[in-house]
Write a protein that holds these residues in place. Sequence first.
Motif, PDB file in Angstrom:
ATOM      1  N   ALA A 217     -60.728  36.888  73.977  1.00  0.00           N
ATOM      2  CA  ALA A 217     -59.277  36.903  73.772  1.00  0.00           C
ATOM      3  C   ALA A 217     -58.607  37.863  74.733  1.00  0.00           C
ATOM      4  O   ALA A 217     -57.557  37.556  75.316  1.00  0.00           O
ATOM      5  N   GLY A 218     -59.197  39.051  74.918  1.00  0.00           N
ATOM      6  CA  GLY A 218     -58.610  40.030  75.825  1.00  0.00           C
ATOM      7  C   GLY A 218     -58.619  39.576  77.267  1.00  0.00           C
ATOM      8  O   GLY A 218     -57.626  39.720  77.992  1.00  0.00           O
ATOM      9  N   PHE A 219     -59.747  39.016  77.711  1.00  0.00           N
ATOM     10  CA  PHE A 219     -59.843  38.518  79.084  1.00  0.00           C
ATOM     11  C   PHE A 219     -58.809  37.424  79.329  1.00  0.00           C
ATOM     12  O   PHE A 219     -58.157  37.387  80.379  1.00  0.00           O
TER      13      PHE A 219
ATOM     14  N   ILE B 229     -61.319  52.879  75.967  1.00  0.00           N
ATOM     15  CA  ILE B 229     -61.863  54.204  75.672  1.00  0.00           C
ATOM     16  C   ILE B 229     -61.389  54.713  74.314  1.00  0.00           C
ATOM     17  O   ILE B 229     -62.192  55.228  73.518  1.00  0.00           O
ATOM     18  N   GLY B 230     -60.077  54.573  74.044  1.00  0.00           N
ATOM     19  CA  GLY B 230     -59.515  55.142  72.830  1.00  0.00           C
ATOM     20  C   GLY B 230     -60.208  54.695  71.547  1.00  0.00           C
ATOM     21  O   GLY B 230     -60.848  55.506  70.861  1.00  0.00           O
ATOM     22  N   PRO B 231     -60.151  53.414  71.211  1.00  0.00           N
ATOM     23  CA  PRO B 231     -60.764  52.965  69.951  1.00  0.00           C
ATOM     24  C   PRO B 231     -62.280  53.085  69.931  1.00  0.00           C
ATOM     25  O   PRO B 231     -62.877  53.204  68.876  1.00  0.00           O
ATOM     26  N   LEU B 232     -62.928  53.078  71.117  1.00  0.00           N
ATOM     27  CA  LEU B 232     -64.384  53.064  71.160  1.00  0.00           C
ATOM     28  C   LEU B 232     -64.973  54.340  70.572  1.00  0.00           C
ATOM     29  O   LEU B 232     -65.902  54.301  69.768  1.00  0.00           O
TER      30      LEU B 232
ATOM     31  N   PHE C 154     -64.014  46.415  67.895  1.00  0.00           N
ATOM     32  CA  PHE C 154     -63.438  45.103  68.211  1.00  0.00           C
ATOM     33  C   PHE C 154     -62.258  45.239  69.170  1.00  0.00           C
ATOM     34  O   PHE C 154     -62.107  44.470  70.113  1.00  0.00           O
ATOM     35  N   PHE C 155     -61.406  46.235  68.898  1.00  0.00           N
ATOM     36  CA  PHE C 155     -60.245  46.426  69.766  1.00  0.00           C
ATOM     37  C   PHE C 155     -60.685  46.825  71.172  1.00  0.00           C
ATOM     38  O   PHE C 155     -60.097  46.397  72.167  1.00  0.00           O
ATOM     39  N   SER C 156     -61.727  47.655  71.259  1.00  0.00           N
ATOM     40  CA  SER C 156     -62.244  48.054  72.572  1.00  0.00           C
ATOM     41  C   SER C 156     -62.809  46.850  73.320  1.00  0.00           C
ATOM     42  O   SER C 156     -62.673  46.751  74.542  1.00  0.00           O
ATOM     43  N   ALA C 157     -63.463  45.931  72.589  1.00  0.00           N
ATOM     44  CA  ALA C 157     -63.999  44.730  73.228  1.00  0.00           C
ATOM     45  C   ALA C 157     -62.866  43.887  73.813  1.00  0.00           C
ATOM     46  O   ALA C 157     -62.969  43.371  74.937  1.00  0.00           O
TER      47      ALA C 157
ATOM     48  N   ALA D 103     -55.743  48.987  80.627  1.00  0.00           N
ATOM     49  CA  ALA D 103     -56.701  48.472  79.647  1.00  0.00           C
ATOM     50  C   ALA D 103     -57.886  49.411  79.473  1.00  0.00           C
ATOM     51  O   ALA D 103     -58.489  49.460  78.394  1.00  0.00           O
ATOM     52  N   MET D 104     -58.235  50.157  80.529  1.00  0.00           N
ATOM     53  CA  MET D 104     -59.328  51.113  80.410  1.00  0.00           C
ATOM     54  C   MET D 104     -59.038  52.114  79.287  1.00  0.00           C
ATOM     55  O   MET D 104     -59.916  52.476  78.500  1.00  0.00           O
ATOM     56  N   GLY D 105     -57.778  52.546  79.209  1.00  0.00           N
ATOM     57  CA  GLY D 105     -57.395  53.441  78.122  1.00  0.00           C
ATOM     58  C   GLY D 105     -57.497  52.769  76.773  1.00  0.00           C
ATOM     59  O   GLY D 105     -57.851  53.407  75.770  1.00  0.00           O
TER      60      GLY D 105
END
Length: 408
Positions: A102-104, A346-349, A44-47, A341-343
């Motif tokens: 939400a992120g966008f 990647i991290g949570p994914l 979810f966080f990655s999304a 944001a790319m980081g």
Amino acid sequence: MKKKTLYILLSYYLIQGLVHNLGHVVTPVYVNRSGIPGYMFGFFFSAMSLGLFIGGPIWGILGDWKRKKVFIVLGLLGYSAGQVLFVSTTHLVWMTVFRFMAGFSVSAAVTLLLSELVRVSDADNRTRNLSISAALFALGTTLGYAIGGWMGTWFIREVFYIQAVANALYAGYVWFSFKESRAPVKSTHPTFLKSLRHAATLKPSLWIFLFALTLATTAATIVQRYLDVYVTVDLGRSTSDLGNLVLVTGVVGMATNFVLVPILTRWRRDFAFMQWIQVASAFVIFLVFRSERIIVALYTGYMFYIVLKSVYQPLEQNYISLNAQSERYSSIMGVRQAFFAMGMVIGPLFSGWIYDTNPIRVFDVSAVMFLFSFVLLFISRRALRRENLAVPMTATHQLDTTEIKAAP
């Protein structure tokens, strides 16, 4: 620059830090109580971070093209809608879509407020103002976690509804108080595509620096996101306990930005500081989460990591801003937001599955990422030195070269 304009702009960071972190502290508990697999927390966080990644450059270019205020308010309202919709369903696909939404949406405020702050700050005060904004955001984050954690002892889902309403009120405040520092560039419709092409013409040294930023953000995101889960789920502490921990980190971060960062910037060794912060962060994270007295380690060693992180952010933001033309601040900060944001994507994914296998190992991965970031910063510094030797000196190049010569 009018002081009133700066003060209003800085107030957004305090409010945004508070409002946008009300829900973060209860999200792991909400996911856990909903019977959703633990790895989905990272997904979810990655999304949401993917939305930040895609939205950053788009909102940034739009901010250079048209009035920022409209896009900031639209983004904030979209974030409120995304938060409400996220807790209005238990369908994993739709929950993922709403996190992306939400992120966008929120990337509009993140990108355009940063570019506006850079624009209204002269070169001598820019790092100081960025540091103050980071301190106020940290204070707001601290209050948001504390208040959200307190509310989480009484209810969970309703925290997201309260957050959405508070964020809508914040959007109203922005609408009536935001003052554009300059009119957007007047041009025809192709300006958007021209701005996109302009963002692709950055120097190789800056591209390498941005990839280093991605790795550092990946590492920091893993620590931040899975600290929440580790404390509330694995250690069995309450959301209030987590809120108290974040409260202390916020105070430490705020003190660092107000006191330490202005002192360090006088030495004009920003790049060297950014490099060695990565090494120190890796060392601290590796040790803290192996401590047998983990709570003590979190309130001591982890706080030193917060100091390092608080120093790094305004230094990297200022360095990137030096590579932007004044009429393209939003575009370059949009590119910066994309790599940042790319980081976060990647991290949570990938770390979600590692965490399910061994919670401590995920923090080891974070330490390795910090070390890789150090390597890329070293390469970026070498590339910058070659670029300065190969082209005629500009004001920016002279500044960068002075900083590099001052470093060991």
